[in-house]
Design a protein around this motif. Structure first.
Motif, PDB file in Angstrom:
ATOM      1  N   TYR B 115      26.779 -15.207 -48.989  1.00 60.98           N
ATOM      2  CA  TYR B 115      25.923 -15.535 -48.493  1.00 60.98           C
ATOM      3  C   TYR B 115      25.728 -15.042 -46.811  1.00 60.98           C
ATOM      4  O   TYR B 115      24.626 -14.822 -46.139  1.00 60.98           O
ATOM      5  CB  TYR B 115      26.027 -17.261 -47.946  1.00 60.98           C
ATOM      6  CG  TYR B 115      25.530 -18.263 -49.612  1.00 60.98           C
ATOM      7  CD1 TYR B 115      23.852 -17.871 -49.285  1.00 60.98           C
ATOM      8  CD2 TYR B 115      26.101 -18.799 -50.190  1.00 60.98           C
ATOM      9  CE1 TYR B 115      23.468 -18.625 -50.843  1.00 60.98           C
ATOM     10  CE2 TYR B 115      25.588 -18.728 -51.866  1.00 60.98           C
ATOM     11  CZ  TYR B 115      24.029 -19.042 -51.885  1.00 60.98           C
ATOM     12  OH  TYR B 115      23.355 -19.770 -53.193  1.00 60.98           O
ATOM     13  N   GLU B 337      17.636 -19.406 -54.070  1.00 67.03           N
ATOM     14  CA  GLU B 337      18.885 -19.132 -53.604  1.00 67.03           C
ATOM     15  C   GLU B 337      17.976 -18.014 -52.212  1.00 67.03           C
ATOM     16  O   GLU B 337      18.494 -17.686 -51.490  1.00 67.03           O
ATOM     17  CB  GLU B 337      18.795 -17.929 -54.702  1.00 67.03           C
ATOM     18  CG  GLU B 337      19.926 -18.593 -55.419  1.00 67.03           C
ATOM     19  CD  GLU B 337      21.155 -18.967 -55.056  1.00 67.03           C
ATOM     20  OE1 GLU B 337      21.635 -17.832 -53.766  1.00 67.03           O
ATOM     21  OE2 GLU B 337      21.362 -20.306 -54.887  1.00 67.03           O
ATOM     22  N   VAL B 341      18.620 -17.851 -48.528  1.00 62.28           N
ATOM     23  CA  VAL B 341      19.277 -17.031 -47.263  1.00 62.28           C
ATOM     24  C   VAL B 341      18.525 -17.145 -46.225  1.00 62.28           C
ATOM     25  O   VAL B 341      18.461 -16.484 -45.615  1.00 62.28           O
ATOM     26  CB  VAL B 341      18.608 -15.494 -48.524  1.00 62.28           C
ATOM     27  CG1 VAL B 341      19.690 -14.906 -47.374  1.00 62.28           C
ATOM     28  CG2 VAL B 341      20.063 -15.953 -49.540  1.00 62.28           C
ATOM     29  N   ALA B 360      25.148 -19.553 -42.071  1.00 61.51           N
ATOM     30  CA  ALA B 360      26.058 -19.207 -44.011  1.00 61.51           C
ATOM     31  C   ALA B 360      27.106 -20.062 -43.851  1.00 61.51           C
ATOM     32  O   ALA B 360      27.268 -21.084 -45.149  1.00 61.51           O
ATOM     33  CB  ALA B 360      26.428 -18.012 -43.786  1.00 61.51           C
ATOM     34  N   ALA B 364      25.655 -22.897 -47.084  1.00 64.96           N
ATOM     35  CA  ALA B 364      26.733 -22.301 -48.015  1.00 64.96           C
ATOM     36  C   ALA B 364      28.129 -23.659 -48.279  1.00 64.96           C
ATOM     37  O   ALA B 364      28.982 -24.016 -48.555  1.00 64.96           O
ATOM     38  CB  ALA B 364      27.177 -21.126 -48.553  1.00 64.96           C
TER      39      ALA B 364
END
Lengths: 302, 422, 273
Positions: B115, B337, B341, B360, B364
């Motif tokens: 990520y 996704e 991002v 990130a 994530a």
């Protein structure tokens, strides 16, 4: 010929539903210039509220009364959803940088989808057809063109709702305030228009329209799930952009076009690429008309 | 006293709205009876608890707001930022050798780095060039599928496929970039989103090429100069060559270092480009496209390079994803996704490389650690997204560091920086 | 040979003719002013010259030096006007890269020169050879303009943080960093106080002395009469007069056009007299 007529009927019905959702997108975009990504999920919320009302009233009242109650309760409660979403996730970001409200809206969309999944489960929910039957419009080579009562009802309800909505926007003080804020929020505020209330009411109206679309979707297809908001939302947003975002007639036109493209592609093309066809046509239209079909072409002042 | 009354009234109104909002979903429970018909069971107690929670939370917020000083969020001092980046780099390099760290954490760190790399790639498009891309996952998918197809059909290794996959993704970036050059803002957003969906629909439905929803199986893992990482100690394997006992840790560590290296290359190229005419032109484009044109900058080419280079890094990340998983299917390349991002880029503070790393880790890493929360995980994820935006609309690191200075480097405050209109 | 020649330039927007068959030429090394009442088509003409609009009819030619082959500006794509046409411009509402530093603004302006030296980005990324040299030269040019505009002390500040007058100067410096032969200024004195206005005069004279011709739109008659060598007067899209300040001042057609417009402009014309 008969087949095409059937596709036309199906396409218009679907297009009406998309158009109603698209109006909400385009209103919010017009007034505060943001993509309300959670709007598709408000549509889903509306469908679920309709389902719950119908389930609660089944066997207690007559079916037409239950359906009417479903529309009204769904529209009112979804309006409350629209209002609350704006207050919680968008108002604190008003006048902020343009990416923040977009991300907040995506977050809101994730919240609503998972909220319904957590509270009502991940299963699809089905209802029996409540308005069965229809009329055969045309017969040709053994193919019968069916116009179901439900399709008639959807078109009639959509047109009625849009008529009321048009009246609100063009004739009432609220509509004038909406248009004024859309033109120039600062100036409208200076002239004594309560912009906060106007924006809130825009969200409420958009959410109520989406809820009506949601209940119609439920009645038409009979099955809903927590995930239906994403696809419907993207299609309706596509419709709004295709028609020219910010333009109310454009939203309805865009919705109808998307519905027709889907219906005819399903009838004649490979079904699996139905959505890809919709998106490709959007891309092609925007390549030549960067502001959509009815959108105002923005000339950059130098 | 009246202030308390006001607060109670305010919280009461909020609770009333919460009641309306929660009633149809928390107040009732759908079910089905034996005949399959829907049933409805009221759950008033749960509803009461939920409304009470909202009431108390609102009171708490109002009380805090009275002591405003206490709730201003801490801003990260600039000096901390200066030390944070090298510290994280060192941690990143030594991480697999921390003996107490379980294998699962290495795996999570690898995921976070994917990520980070995607975030850095998209940062070029969104953060630097100011072009809103809602379909970045398309290039991730192109990279993954290019690699998977090349590797399974032509028997090429990861290292041979990686550059090809990156170039293919870059070509797609240019190909998809062309039609959207004239589009602005939200039109650009919807078309990029549409492209992302088209690519996903094509890989789902082109069964003869991509295997459709079943995906592609048996994608080879990467090798170290031909040495494989397996659980046997054959001569052709890493463990066999070095005469050590094979452990899963070796393979995880190897994968971790590959993505770390790829991510660092992305970062290095981006940082270098920022100081180049091209990078400056991207940022100038974000600030004012018309002024760029008046200075003789070819806006079309500048936008296309941003799309292409961003896409290339997305393609590299996709290749790595495919080789790590050994299996890919269209389910990995959904709109969520792209949204994740993009959130990482915006949360990090569009344009900031360090911000992307922090975001990130939050976006994530934290969900990966919350696996036990199951269905609540995404609900919390969404709420966190809203909350972070409301409290930090410009992201974690909002200031911009100038690409060149005459004197000492002074960071530029967020109030001057545009987020682009493209 | 004049630096810029406009021949029968016409610009239509639908039914509206904003610029109607305008011909004039700007002499090399001169300051040429385009004046006219509001809505006369000055900015539209300007946008045609600088490539933001493509004229509906007519030609615009620039000749870089006395015996250079003349170049058709109306045939060039928008971004090539600055690059190949070597015509730079400023904007009525200052358009700076607000989030970039003053120095960065000046380096962005030298994009094409630097980009050519990067060897498709590779030399640049590695920081090698030719690019290093080009970068050093670009910095020198930027510094020279920072000194000329008195912005050296603020080189590392974001352009958006500068006061208005300094932003105007920076915009001129940025335009000059593209190495133009013709600099087009859209109301450069608007919003400046008298002291800043005098400073602007000086800056423009320096630019002219260094060999760059100037074309400007200006409302402030005091400024126009003082600095221009030649004045073109537009009204309702048509050219109504063309000559030296002295000729324009006594031209009855011009006076009528201004008197017919608004008191403020008429006063300005009076004051200039």
């Amino acid at each position: 010929m008969a087949y095409a007529l059937q596709l036309l009927i199906n396409g218009v019905t679907l297009g009406m539903i998309y158009g109603l959702i698209a109006v909400g997108y385009t209103m919010v975009y017009g007034i505060i210039g943001m993509i309300n990504f959670a709007h598709g999920d408000v549509f889903m919320i509306g469908a679920f509220i309709g389902l719950i009302v119908l389930t609660a009233l089944t066997g207690i009242t007559s079916i037409p009364l239950a359906i009417a109650a479903a529309f009204i309760v769904a529209a009112v409660l979804s309006g409350v959803y629209g209002f609350s979403i704006e207050r919680v996730a968008y108002r604190p970001l008003r006048g902020s940088f343009r990416l923040a409200p977009l991300i907040s809206a995506i977050g809101m969309s994730i919240v609503l989808e998972n909220y319904v999944q957590v509270t009502q489960g991940a299963l699809d929910r089905a209802i029996p057809p409540l308005l069965p039957g229809g009329v055969a419009v045309m017969r040709q080579h053994g193919f019968v063109v069916q116009l179901s009562f439900m399709q008639v009802a959807i078109v009639v309800v959509t047109l009625a709702v849009l008529a009321v909505f048009t009246w609100i926007v063009t004739k009432t003080p609220l509509g004038r305030a909406m248009r004024a804020v859309e033109q120039d929020a600062k100036m409208a505020a200076l002239l004594g228009i309560d912009t906060n209330t106007t924006i809130s009411l825009t969200f409420v109206t958009g959410a109520a329209l989406a809820a009506v679309a949601g209940v119609m979707f439920l009645l038409y297809y009979g099955v809903i799930g927590f995930y239906i908001g994403f696809n419907a939302g993207i299609k309706a947003f596509t419709a709004a952009v295709l028609g020219g975002i910010g333009s109310l007639p454009g939203a309805v036109l865009g919705g109808l076009l998307i519905g027709l493209i889907e219906a005819f592609w399903s009838g004649y093309g490979p079904l699996a690429y139905k959505d890809a066809a919709v998106y490709s046509i959007l891309a092609i239209v925007l390549m030549f008309l960067p502001s959509g079909l009815l959108g105002r072409h923005e000339v950059e002042k130098v | 006293m009246s202030r308390l009354a006001d607060m109670l009234k305010d919280a009461g109104v909020v609770a009333f709205f919460a009641l309306l909002v929660f009633a149809p979903f928390i107040g009732v429970q759908l079910g089905s009876n034996l005949r399959g018909a829907l049933t409805l069971a009221p759950t008033p107690m749960t509803l009461a608890v939920a409304v009470a929670v909202v009431f108390c939370a609102r009171l708490a917020v109002l009380t805090l707001a009275q002591h405003r000083a206490a709730v201003t969020l801490p801003r990260m001092p600039v000096r901390v930022q200066d030390y944070l980046a090298p510290a994280m780099l060192v941690l990143g390099v030594v991480l697999p050798f921390l003996p107490f760290l379980p294998n699962a954490y290495i795996d999570t760190a690898t995921l976070i780095l994917i990520y980070v790399m995607l975030g850095w790639g998209l940062n070029i498009v969104v953060g630097l060039a100011g072009l809103l891309d809602l379909g970045y996952v398309a290039f991730y998918a192109v990279g993954a599928y290019s690699f998977a197809l090349l590797a399974t059909n032509f028997d090429l290794s990861f290292w041979e496929c990686l550059p090809i996959a990156g170039i293919l993704a870059a070509c797609w970036g240019i190909f998809l970039g062309f039609p959207v050059l004239r589009l602005r803002g939200d039109y650009l957003a919807i078309v990029t989103l549409a492209f992302g969906e088209i690519i996903r629909l094509v890989i789902t439905n082109w069964v003869s090429l991509t295997g459709g929803p079943n995906g592609i199986l048996g994608i080879p893992h990467p090798t170290l100069f031909g040495l494989k990482f397996t659980m046997s100690a054959d001569p052709g394997t890493f463990a066999g060559f070095f005469h050590i006992d094979p452990t899963p840790r070796q393979h995880l560590t190897f994968l971790y270092y590959i993505i770390l290296a790829l991510a660092l290359i992305t970062n290095w190229v981006t940082l270098r480009l920022r100081k180049q005419p091209l990078g400056r032109a991207w940022e100038a484009l974000r600030e004012d496209e018309i002024a760029c044109r008046s200075l003789g900058i070819n806006v079309r080419n500048t936008k296309l390079t941003a799309f292409a280079i961003g896409a290339m890094f997305g393609g590299f990340a996709g290749s790595f994803f495919a080789t790590r998983e050994g299996f890919i299917s269209p389910d990995s390349f959904v709109f969520m996704e792209s949204a994740t991002v993009l959130s990482i880029v915006v949360l990090g503070g569009a344009g900031s490389q360090l911000g992307v790393v922090l975001a990130a880790i939050v976006m994530a890493g934290v969900p990966a650690l919350m696996q036990s929360l199951q269905i609540y995980r995404m609900l919390i994820f969404g709420l966190a997204l809203v909350a972070i935006m409301v409290f930090k609309p410009r992201g974690f690191i909002a200031q911009r560091r100038p690409s060149v200075t005459l004197g000492a480097t002074k960071r530029i405050g967020a109030e001057f920086i545009s987020q682009g209109r493209g | 040979m004049p630096i810029l020649t406009a021949h029968n330039v016409t610009m239509r927007f639908g039914g509206l003719v904003a610029v109607d068959n305008v011909s004039f030429s700007a002499r090399r090394g001169d300051i040429t002013a385009i004046i006219g009442p509001n809505g006369a088509g000055k900015t539209t003409l300007f946008n045609c010259i600088t490539g933001f609009y493509r004229p509906t009819g007519g030609t615009l030619t620039i000749s870089h030096h006395e015996d250079a082959h003349p170049l058709r500006l109306d045939k060039l794509p928008g971004h090539a006007i600055a690059h190949k046409g070597r015509v730079a411009r400023t904007f009525q509402n200052v358009r700076l890269f607000a989030g970039m530093t003053v120095l960065e603004n000046l380096l962005v302006a030298q994009h094409n020169k630097l980009q050519d030296a990067t060897g498709f980005g590779v030399l640049g990324i590695l920081g090698l050879g030719r690019y290093r040299h080009a970068e050093r030269e670009a910095m020198e040019q930027a510094k020279a303009w920072l000194h000329a505009t008195g912005l050296y002390e603020r080189a590392d500040d974001p352009a958006g943080s500068l006061p208005y007058g300094a932003q105007r100067r920076l915009e001129i410096a940025r335009a000059m960093c593209t190495d133009p032969v013709l600099l087009c200024l859209d109301e450069p004195a608007a919003g400046l106080n008298p002291r800043e206005s005098a400073g602007l005069n000086e800056l423009l004279q320096k630019i002219r002395k260094d060999g760059c011709s100037l074309l400007l739109i200006e409302h402030d008659m005091g400024v126009v009469m003082k600095i221009s060598d030649q004045i073109v007067v537009l009204d309702h899209g048509k050219k109504i007069a063309d000559g030296t300040p002295a000729e324009i001042r006594s031209d009855p057609v011009v006076i009528a056009a201004y008197l017919g417009e608004s008191e403020e402009d008429a006063d300005a014309a009076e004051a200039a007299r």
